[in-house]
Design a protein around this motif. Structure first.
Motif, short mmCIF file in Angstrom:
data_model
loop_
_atom_site.label_atom_id
_atom_site.label_comp_id
_atom_site.label_asym_id
_atom_site.label_seq_id
_atom_site.Cartn_x
_atom_site.Cartn_y
_atom_site.Cartn_z
N TYR A 85 0.85 -1.19 0.00
CA TYR A 85 0.00 0.00 0.00
C TYR A 85 0.89 1.24 0.00
N SER A 86 0.40 2.30 -0.62
CA SER A 86 1.17 3.54 -0.55
C SER A 86 0.31 4.58 0.15
N LYS A 87 0.98 5.42 0.91
CA LYS A 87 0.25 6.49 1.61
C LYS A 87 -0.44 7.38 0.59
N ASP A 88 -1.55 7.97 1.00
CA ASP A 88 -2.18 8.95 0.12
C ASP A 88 -1.21 10.10 -0.09
N ASN A 89 -1.20 10.62 -1.32
CA ASN A 89 -0.25 11.69 -1.56
C ASN A 89 -0.83 12.71 -2.53
N TYR A 90 -0.14 13.83 -2.67
CA TYR A 90 -0.56 14.82 -3.65
C TYR A 90 0.68 15.42 -4.31
N GLN A 91 0.46 16.02 -5.49
CA GLN A 91 1.60 16.52 -6.26
C GLN A 91 1.65 18.05 -6.29
N LEU A 92 2.86 18.58 -6.26
CA LEU A 92 3.08 20.00 -6.50
C LEU A 92 4.17 20.11 -7.55
N VAL A 93 4.18 21.18 -8.31
CA VAL A 93 5.28 21.39 -9.25
C VAL A 93 6.10 22.59 -8.81
N ALA A 94 7.35 22.62 -9.25
CA ALA A 94 8.22 23.75 -8.95
C ALA A 94 9.15 23.93 -10.13
N LYS A 95 9.42 25.20 -10.48
CA LYS A 95 10.32 25.46 -11.60
C LYS A 95 11.67 25.93 -11.09
N PHE A 96 12.71 25.37 -11.64
CA PHE A 96 14.06 25.76 -11.26
C PHE A 96 14.80 26.24 -12.49
N THR A 140 1.85 32.02 5.47
CA THR A 140 0.52 32.53 5.14
C THR A 140 -0.55 31.48 5.40
N ASP A 141 -1.80 31.92 5.38
CA ASP A 141 -2.92 31.00 5.63
C ASP A 141 -3.36 30.27 4.36
N GLU A 142 -2.97 30.82 3.19
CA GLU A 142 -3.35 30.19 1.92
C GLU A 142 -2.56 28.90 1.75
N MET A 143 -3.25 27.76 1.57
CA MET A 143 -2.56 26.50 1.45
C MET A 143 -2.46 26.06 -0.02
N LEU A 144 -1.38 25.35 -0.35
CA LEU A 144 -1.23 24.81 -1.70
C LEU A 144 -2.05 23.53 -1.78
N SER A 145 -2.73 23.34 -2.93
CA SER A 145 -3.43 22.06 -3.10
C SER A 145 -2.84 21.35 -4.32
N SER A 146 -3.25 20.11 -4.51
CA SER A 146 -2.64 19.27 -5.53
C SER A 146 -2.57 19.96 -6.89
N GLY A 147 -1.41 19.91 -7.53
CA GLY A 147 -1.25 20.49 -8.86
C GLY A 147 -0.74 21.92 -8.85
N ASP A 148 -0.76 22.57 -7.67
CA ASP A 148 -0.28 23.95 -7.60
C ASP A 148 1.23 24.02 -7.79
N GLU A 149 1.69 25.26 -7.97
CA GLU A 149 3.12 25.45 -8.17
C GLU A 149 3.73 26.14 -6.96
N ILE A 150 4.90 25.62 -6.56
CA ILE A 150 5.67 26.33 -5.53
C ILE A 150 6.44 27.43 -6.25
N ILE A 151 6.12 28.71 -5.96
CA ILE A 151 6.69 29.81 -6.75
C ILE A 151 8.14 30.07 -6.38
#
Lengths: 151, 265
Positions: free
Chosen positions: A34-45, A117-128
């Motif tokens: 089994y794998s833990k539930d997870n979510y994805q974020l993207v980041a540009k370098f 901040t209080d705004e949370m990232l959700s799945s698919g968002d980008e880490i700026i």
């Protein structure tokens, strides 16, 4: 009786062998069904040199996820990395992702510095906010060319 | 002058032809065995008997050699790593070298020494005593009855033996690294778990399965074709065939090892 005995020994051998395979795969290689539930974020370098698929993502030194994909953005010529986080790790929008090296010769990993901040990232968002890999060669060449200019 | 030249060319030709014939025999032999998987009842009883011979009775040897291999690798790596002050890599180094390379190869060498040689001699003596002709007369298919169970047993047993070898080797490394030289237990165990991925374990399993197949394939074929390949089919022929089988299966095993490693890394 003789037959019984033979079957018993072979059975024992198979079980012991399977146990050894299971120990190698589960405990040492860390494979689990089994794998833990997870979510994805993207980041540009601007530079993700040395970062590989499967590299660890850490917050305060604790492993919270993995780098699952790295591709090139063909228009901006940036590296786009996909991070997979465990579901119970919530990150705010001003989180910073930086590529770091474990020790001098160690593997590259991603260090996450949580924001406030209080705004949370959700799945698919980008880490700026990101910090690229630091290349010693680049630092050295920058230093050398700068000193050339001055002389 | 011209005559000696012809003789030289002839001898080169005969060597090449013999090699090619031998390779062809090995190939058709394997194909014959594999073809018996279909359309025949699976020889379960014989296979279990062979699993006992190939697998269960090799376990003590595997455990002892695994333990000492692990201990000596740990000792050597410890001595090297301590010079660079990175003893915490000991677990990773021991497990990596055992699981990917040393486990499959050493276990296969043990199987060659214990099972390959015995099987080749047994089959060779059966050929000498014309037991295969007797089986043919009784319409018993020797590929199905004698060869297939042994090959299947090796394909199942050798990966399991390799896994046991790896686990005992890691245990041996633990004894030397942690108990004798005082490397921290956490560093040894987590170092291992952090470095080894499923691909490494899979590589070890694939290698050892192929090794098991290669060893029994060559040993069976060298015994079975004793009457064609050896000049004297007597005791001398059996000893010669057994030597050939051991050498060829060891070399072929290392060749397969390189191929699999280069494909999977």
């Amino acid at each position: 009786m003789k037959r019984m005995n033979l079957n018993f020994i072979v059975g024992l051998f198979i079980i012991a062998g399977m146990a050894a395979v299971a120990y190698l795969s589960v405990t040492i290689a860390g494979v689990s069904g089994y794998s833990k539930d997870n979510y994805q974020l993207v980041a540009k370098f601007s530079n993700s040199s040395g970062l590989k698929k499967g590299a660890f993502i850490e917050i305060a030194g604790v492993k919270v996820g993995k780098v699952t994909n790295i591709v090139l953005d063909k228009e901006a010529f940036e590296s786009v990395a996909t991070f997979t986080f465990d579901d119970d790790v919530a990150l705010s929008e001003d989180t910073i992702a930086s590529i770091r090296t474990a020790g001098i010769l160690g593997d590259k990993f991603v260090k996450i510095s949580p924001g406030a901040t209080d705004e949370m990232l959700s799945s698919g968002d980008e880490i700026i906010e990101t910090e690229s890999s630091i290349s010693i060669e680049e630092l050295v060449s920058k230093y050398m060319f700068n000193s050339d200019d001055k002389s | 002058m011209f005559n000696s030249l012809t003789l030289t060319i002839e001898s080169i030709g005969s060597v090449v032809v013999r090699r090619i014939e031998s390779a062809g025999r090995l190939g058709t032999f394997l194909a014959q065995i594999v073809s018996r998987l279909w359309g025949h009842k699976f020889p379960l009883g014989e296979t279990i008997k062979q699993l006992h011979f190939v697998g269960a009775r090799t376990v003590p040897l595997i455990l002892i050699s695994g333990l000492f291999t692990g201990m000596v690798i740990a000792l050597q790596f410890y001595d090297t790593l301590i010079r660079f002050g990175s003893v915490e890599l000991l677990g990773a180094a021991v497990a990596m070298s055992l699981i990917r390379e040393l486990g499959p190869v050493m276990a296969a060498l043990m199987v060659i020494a214990r099972v390959g040689s015995a099987t080749c001699a047994e089959i060779g003596i059966m050929r000498n005593e014309q037991q295969f002709d007797a089986l043919d007369c009784m319409a018993i298919d020797s590929y199905h009855y004698i060869m297939l169970p042994r090959l299947i047993a090796a394909l199942i047993a050798v990966p399991l033996l390799t896994a046991l070898f790896d686990v005992f080797g890691i245990g041996g490394g633990y004894i030397v690294g942690v108990l004798i030289h005082g490397v921290s237990e956490g560093a040894y165990l987590t170092g291992m778990a952090d470095t080894i991925v499923w691909n490494d374990v899979l590589m070890g399993l694939i290698k050892s399965t192929l090794f098991g197949g290669v060893i029994l394939w060559i040993s069976l074929a060298k015994g079975f074709y004793l009457h064609i390949e050896q000049k004297n089919a007597g005791a001398e022929g059996v000893s010669q065939a057994t030597t050939n089988a051991v050498v060829l299966s060891a070399v072929l095993m290392l060749f397969v090892d390189y191929i699999v490693s280069s494909l999977m890394i």
